[in-house]
Enzyme design. Sequence first.
Site, PDB file in Angstrom:
ATOM      1  N   ILE A   1      -3.102 -25.887   0.861  1.00  0.00           N
ATOM      2  CA  ILE A   1      -2.237 -27.589   0.229  1.00  0.00           C
ATOM      3  C   ILE A   1      -1.400 -26.540   0.505  1.00  0.00           C
ATOM      4  O   ILE A   1      -0.184 -27.334   0.592  1.00  0.00           O
ATOM      5  CB  ILE A   1      -2.896 -26.249  -1.519  1.00  0.00           C
ATOM      6  CG1 ILE A   1      -4.204 -27.224  -1.895  1.00  0.00           C
ATOM      7  CG2 ILE A   1      -1.673 -28.097  -2.074  1.00  0.00           C
ATOM      8  CD1 ILE A   1      -3.955 -28.804  -1.547  1.00  0.00           C
ATOM      9  N   GLY A   2      -0.883 -25.296   0.926  1.00  0.00           N
ATOM     10  CA  GLY A   2       0.886 -24.479   1.368  1.00  0.00           C
ATOM     11  C   GLY A   2       1.160 -24.891   2.097  1.00  0.00           C
ATOM     12  O   GLY A   2       1.698 -25.711   2.531  1.00  0.00           O
TER      13      GLY A   2
ATOM     14  N   GLU B   1       2.594 -18.321  -2.389  1.00  0.00           N
ATOM     15  CA  GLU B   1       1.551 -16.790  -2.550  1.00  0.00           C
ATOM     16  C   GLU B   1       0.744 -17.751  -2.388  1.00  0.00           C
ATOM     17  O   GLU B   1      -0.563 -18.307  -3.221  1.00  0.00           O
ATOM     18  CB  GLU B   1       2.624 -17.278  -3.785  1.00  0.00           C
ATOM     19  CG  GLU B   1       3.453 -16.354  -4.145  1.00  0.00           C
ATOM     20  CD  GLU B   1       3.788 -15.114  -4.008  1.00  0.00           C
ATOM     21  OE1 GLU B   1       2.745 -14.229  -3.760  1.00  0.00           O
ATOM     22  OE2 GLU B   1       4.684 -13.846  -3.481  1.00  0.00           O
TER      23      GLU B   1
ATOM     24  N   CYS C   1      -6.495 -13.905  -6.483  1.00  0.00           N
ATOM     25  CA  CYS C   1      -6.516 -14.012  -4.863  1.00  0.00           C
ATOM     26  C   CYS C   1      -5.494 -12.366  -4.660  1.00  0.00           C
ATOM     27  O   CYS C   1      -6.139 -11.977  -2.872  1.00  0.00           O
ATOM     28  CB  CYS C   1      -4.361 -14.810  -5.171  1.00  0.00           C
ATOM     29  SG  CYS C   1      -3.060 -14.151  -5.801  1.00  0.00           S
TER      30      CYS C   1
END
Lengths: 443, 482
Positions: A157-158, A175, A210
């Site tokens: 998606i980044g 992030e 993460c």
Amino acid sequence: MLDDHEKDIVDALHADLSKPEHESTLYEIGMLKNSCKVALRELKHWMKPEKAKTPITIFPSSGEIVSEPLGAVLVISAWNYPFLLSLDPLIGAIAAGNVMVLKPSEIAPASSSLLGKLIEEYLDTSSIRVVEGAITETSALLEQKWDKIFYTGNGKIGRIVMTAAAKHLTPVVLELGGKCPVVVDSGIDLQVASRRIIAGKWGCNNGQACISSDYILTTKDYALKLVDTLKRELESFYGKRPLESKDLSRIVNSNHFTRVAKLLDDDKVSGKVVYGGEKDSENLRIAPTILLDVPRDSLIMKEEIFGPLLPIITVNRIEDSFDVIRSGTKPLAAYLFTNDKRLKEQFVMSVSAGGLVINDTTVHLAVHTLPFGGVEESGMGSYHGKFSFDAFSHKKAVVYRSFAGDAAIRYPPYTKGKLTLMKALLGGSMWGIILALLGWSKV
Amino acid sequence: MESLEGSLAELRQMFKSGKTRSVAWRKNQLRAIIQLVRENEEKLYKALYQDLGKHSVEAYRDEVGVVEKSASYCLSHVEKWMAPKKSRLPLLFFPATGEVIPEPFGVVLIMASWNFPISLALDPLVGAISAGNTVVLKPSEIAPACSSFLANTIPMYLDPAAIKVIEGGADICEKLLQHKWDKIFFTGSPRVGRIVMTAAANHLTPVTLELGAKCPAILDFSSITSPSEKKVTAKRIVGGKWGPCSGQACVGIDYALVDEKYATELLELLRITIKKFYGENPRESKSISRIVNKHHFERLRSLTKDPLVAASIVHGGSVDEEKLFIEPTILLNPPLDSEIMTQEIFGPLLPVITLNNIQESIEFINSRPKPLTIYAFTKDETLKDQILTRTTSGSVTFNDTMVQFLCDALPFGGIDQSGFGRYHGKYSFDTFSHEKAVMQRGFLFELEPRYPPWNNFKLEFIKLAYNYNYIGVILLLLGLKK
């Protein structure tokens, strides 16, 4: 808002993730309050223009750097720490003076809904809005022109976010995640190390974070000792039946449950389980699971686990673990447990990640004086503390000049003499300037 | 001629070897850049004259000198910049230490523009090398003599296993952008900037985009009253418009705003100054650059095709197609919706727009895309303040033009359509570095409440600790707090 509705927040997090109250307080509410306090305390200082020296070639003049808000920013948050990852960037955006839209994750619906309600109630809705929804809403938001986009989530998606941002030349902070390795050397306090590893793995949303330890690297000689200590400490934390422990989050939904369970499906992998492995698909629970020496090319070693499985890979010499780390993409964090000074230095020098922690895991998240962000596949940009303020600010350079001090050499018609003098001036040599002015330049 | 893949593999290998991380390597390369520029000064002037008709004074001031200064500055500071920076940690984490260590990204791509073909290639290169990266430099094909110079000369001075020059046009750019880079630094137009960023998104490559936009000059003649100050203002405006590459500069003045009361006076001053700088016949002047190529010449010529725009020309206007020369031209109040007022001009045409009063300039600028720089000539402190706080731009310069480019201590970059990211001085080093956070703890001082099984005591402890309420924590531990 956080004080008044602490219980509601804890309840929402429990509904979405079965997050234990302690984790919600520690990682979401506590950290957010701290973030606010730091911003409130430091804001005046952050907003002050920074003086900058101007070169003698444009004397007399002065310079400064002024922080300005970027404008309208979009914050897209993730589901694993739905309050922290929504409000922490928001604190930065607010501190920098922007207006903003927050898009919380639909995968944590109770939290998303509560955020929408609370923000409307407590914050200035003419400048801070919440848009709830899923892919359709997110795509629609991404088509708009923003002055900055702040995204927390995964690399796939980044890429979509950055591609959408490119259309409007919008700067982004991404992030993302990665496989955060833990290197465990011998000759350490193994009990303390194990507890810290466990706290950073299963104590963080049951591995769905993460910066959770994704896998461990240790020497063949030390591995069994490590496994034993981990087993012992895990039992003291979560009891003999961890599937039923109230101190562990569940897997967020059935999609992710299936994804994580699949990692164990491979025969070559399931045979390597040395602790745990139990699953309860009805309650979306997977027990803390340790695996020893799974094949390096298995799925569990290729993808970010984001769950309660912890593979241990053994190497011959502890230094070899750095090569293993470097053979993968750069993670958001990397951890090392050791008392060996030389190993520490080698680690810091040769392992690239968003952040490194020696002799602990995940704690750097709470330090507002360290930039928190990734590199390469784990993201770009950083935040926390003043870094948040900076992430959402434009640093405008300002030069003040007076009308005096106008050097004719700047202007046409250009001559050889002007060139000589200019070189002397830019070169900064006073003697050269004098000589050039007197026409006796050596150049 | 190496293949692209071969070159990239070599650069990756070189970076992996760690050689570019050493201070010695970086300083050697920076010294080599200074040497390159000093030993090839005449060749550089020749190439810049060939590509753009730049006089050697302009070439030194805007290109050669800039690179030399940049490299020297980085040379004297790089060791300091490379050092880890300590961060203070909250007492809660005692006795931990924290620091931020700058690391090179890896293999970076620098794409330069054609208007300052030497400095826009070598200045970012200086930053990339200071930060310890390996580099592919792609000079602009629109300035072929300079591109060729760089391709031939750089391998003779710099480490060829770490710094490579790849020449070519759009097709080479496309090929380059398909590969994975650790950072891309692009100077050019917003249109291509979008293409670069979209390609970078595929690999999650961070980018710095130095683009352009219409840079306005606000001229407040009500506060600039003495004749000498007016003269200086005129010189700086003319110098800031036609001085850099005949207006083909992202930081050059694009258009001017003035109170209509002073329009006539301003135009007269500008005419006198243009004559002083470029003589009676600017076409013969050696002190002004030419238009880079036919395409841009035609583009600029077409800006004045509109009869209403042509009618607004009050000075200049003549062109010489063969020499690719366009005379310094001033227009008074061309229609605001004409192309010359909506597109970045990037050439020697200066529209002067009159306003009822100079305060309106703020609204005027705010209703248009944010510029790379705002120039404001004024002595009125209130107006200065308003410009600073009510407009947004990459930078603001009061009472001069172009000089912010020379300030190593000031970040140089845009906002909105004029780009993002910045460089110059330490900002160059930072833009090519990843700031890695490093935290170190010991094994002593364990915080029990971190660990499950959870209970009320631990919860209370964490709440107090997070508030840095150390007294509360102690009381709790002593059993004196509920």
